[in-house]
Design a protein around this motif. Sequence first.
Motif, mmCIF file in Angstrom:
data_model
loop_
_atom_site.group_PDB
_atom_site.id
_atom_site.type_symbol
_atom_site.label_atom_id
_atom_site.label_comp_id
_atom_site.label_asym_id
_atom_site.label_seq_id
_atom_site.Cartn_x
_atom_site.Cartn_y
_atom_site.Cartn_z
ATOM 1 N N ARG A 1 17.791 -21.279 31.492
ATOM 2 C CA ARG A 1 17.486 -20.015 31.108
ATOM 3 C C ARG A 1 18.394 -19.765 29.783
ATOM 4 O O ARG A 1 17.941 -18.997 28.881
ATOM 5 C CB ARG A 1 17.581 -19.054 32.444
ATOM 6 C CG ARG A 1 17.479 -17.428 31.744
ATOM 7 C CD ARG A 1 15.673 -17.281 31.428
ATOM 8 N NE ARG A 1 15.741 -16.016 31.103
ATOM 9 C CZ ARG A 1 15.135 -14.943 31.841
ATOM 10 N NH1 ARG A 1 14.958 -15.183 32.981
ATOM 11 N NH2 ARG A 1 15.104 -13.881 31.257
ATOM 12 N N VAL B 1 19.592 -21.956 27.910
ATOM 13 C CA VAL B 1 19.154 -22.732 26.720
ATOM 14 C C VAL B 1 17.621 -21.934 26.045
ATOM 15 O O VAL B 1 17.450 -21.752 24.899
ATOM 16 C CB VAL B 1 18.883 -24.058 27.031
ATOM 17 C CG1 VAL B 1 18.263 -24.728 25.987
ATOM 18 C CG2 VAL B 1 20.281 -24.627 27.334
ATOM 19 N N LYS B 2 16.977 -21.792 27.000
ATOM 20 C CA LYS B 2 15.682 -21.258 26.584
ATOM 21 C C LYS B 2 15.635 -19.838 25.996
ATOM 22 O O LYS B 2 14.892 -19.763 25.014
ATOM 23 C CB LYS B 2 14.681 -20.842 27.954
ATOM 24 C CG LYS B 2 13.398 -20.040 27.495
ATOM 25 C CD LYS B 2 12.674 -19.950 28.978
ATOM 26 C CE LYS B 2 11.546 -18.874 29.048
ATOM 27 N NZ LYS B 2 11.866 -17.671 28.394
ATOM 28 N N ASP B 3 16.534 -19.100 26.312
ATOM 29 C CA ASP B 3 16.869 -17.843 25.680
ATOM 30 C C ASP B 3 17.962 -17.923 24.246
ATOM 31 O O ASP B 3 18.326 -16.954 23.962
ATOM 32 C CB ASP B 3 17.378 -16.778 26.660
ATOM 33 C CG ASP B 3 16.612 -16.367 27.771
ATOM 34 O OD1 ASP B 3 15.714 -16.608 27.630
ATOM 35 O OD2 ASP B 3 17.203 -15.971 28.687
ATOM 36 N N ASN B 4 17.735 -19.191 23.839
ATOM 37 C CA ASN B 4 18.651 -19.362 22.701
ATOM 38 C C ASN B 4 20.140 -18.782 22.846
ATOM 39 O O ASN B 4 20.728 -18.059 21.917
ATOM 40 C CB ASN B 4 18.082 -18.733 21.418
ATOM 41 C CG ASN B 4 16.953 -19.591 21.041
ATOM 42 O OD1 ASN B 4 16.834 -20.541 21.104
ATOM 43 N ND2 ASN B 4 15.701 -18.582 20.701
ATOM 44 N N LYS B 5 20.734 -19.027 23.765
ATOM 45 C CA LYS B 5 22.171 -18.727 24.180
ATOM 46 C C LYS B 5 22.393 -17.101 24.652
ATOM 47 O O LYS B 5 23.624 -16.723 24.620
ATOM 48 C CB LYS B 5 23.165 -19.313 23.183
ATOM 49 C CG LYS B 5 23.034 -20.708 23.043
ATOM 50 C CD LYS B 5 24.053 -21.375 22.381
ATOM 51 C CE LYS B 5 23.939 -22.902 22.287
ATOM 52 N NZ LYS B 5 24.874 -23.474 21.292
ATOM 53 N N ASP B 6 21.269 -16.329 24.742
ATOM 54 C CA ASP B 6 21.629 -15.156 25.221
ATOM 55 C C ASP B 6 21.887 -15.111 26.541
ATOM 56 O O ASP B 6 21.064 -15.670 27.305
ATOM 57 C CB ASP B 6 20.033 -14.323 24.666
ATOM 58 C CG ASP B 6 20.284 -12.872 25.400
ATOM 59 O OD1 ASP B 6 21.120 -12.514 26.096
ATOM 60 O OD2 ASP B 6 19.522 -12.115 24.896
ATOM 61 N N THR B 7 23.071 -14.640 26.898
ATOM 62 C CA THR B 7 23.339 -14.669 28.490
ATOM 63 C C THR B 7 22.693 -13.567 29.349
ATOM 64 O O THR B 7 22.955 -13.822 30.776
ATOM 65 C CB THR B 7 24.879 -14.475 28.323
ATOM 66 O OG1 THR B 7 25.462 -12.995 27.998
ATOM 67 C CG2 THR B 7 25.628 -15.571 27.742
#
Length: 103
Positions: free
Chosen positions: A49, A51-57
Motif C-alpha cells: 500500500r 508503494v502504491k500510494d507513492n510513499k504516502d503513509t
Amino acid sequence: MPLYFLGALVIANDVSAQTLTAGVVMEKMEAGDRYTYVAGIVEGLAHARFVKDNKDTQGRACIYTWFYDDKATLPKIYAAFEKYPGTLPGAVVGALAATKCGV
C-alpha cells in the motif's frame, strides 16, 4: 547451503505438498505461528500500500492500526479463515483490510 534455503526446506516439509490455504493455516499452525504468519501478510499488505500510494503513509498507517490496535481484527480474520478454508490467506486478509482501509 544458505540458511534461508534451509528454513524454506523445513517449512516445505511441514506442509508437505499441501497448498497453504486459510483452512490449512487454521488446522495445522499453532496459535503463535498462526499470528506470526498473519502479521507477515499484514506487513506485506502495508508495504504494498505504501508503494502504491507513492510513499504516502496514510494507507499503510490505516492497515497497521486496523491490525495491531483493533482487538476485534484478529478474531475476524480467523473467522474468515474458517468460513473460507479453501481461499489463500493473503486474499482473505487483503479483502478484510480493504473493507477498512480501501485499496
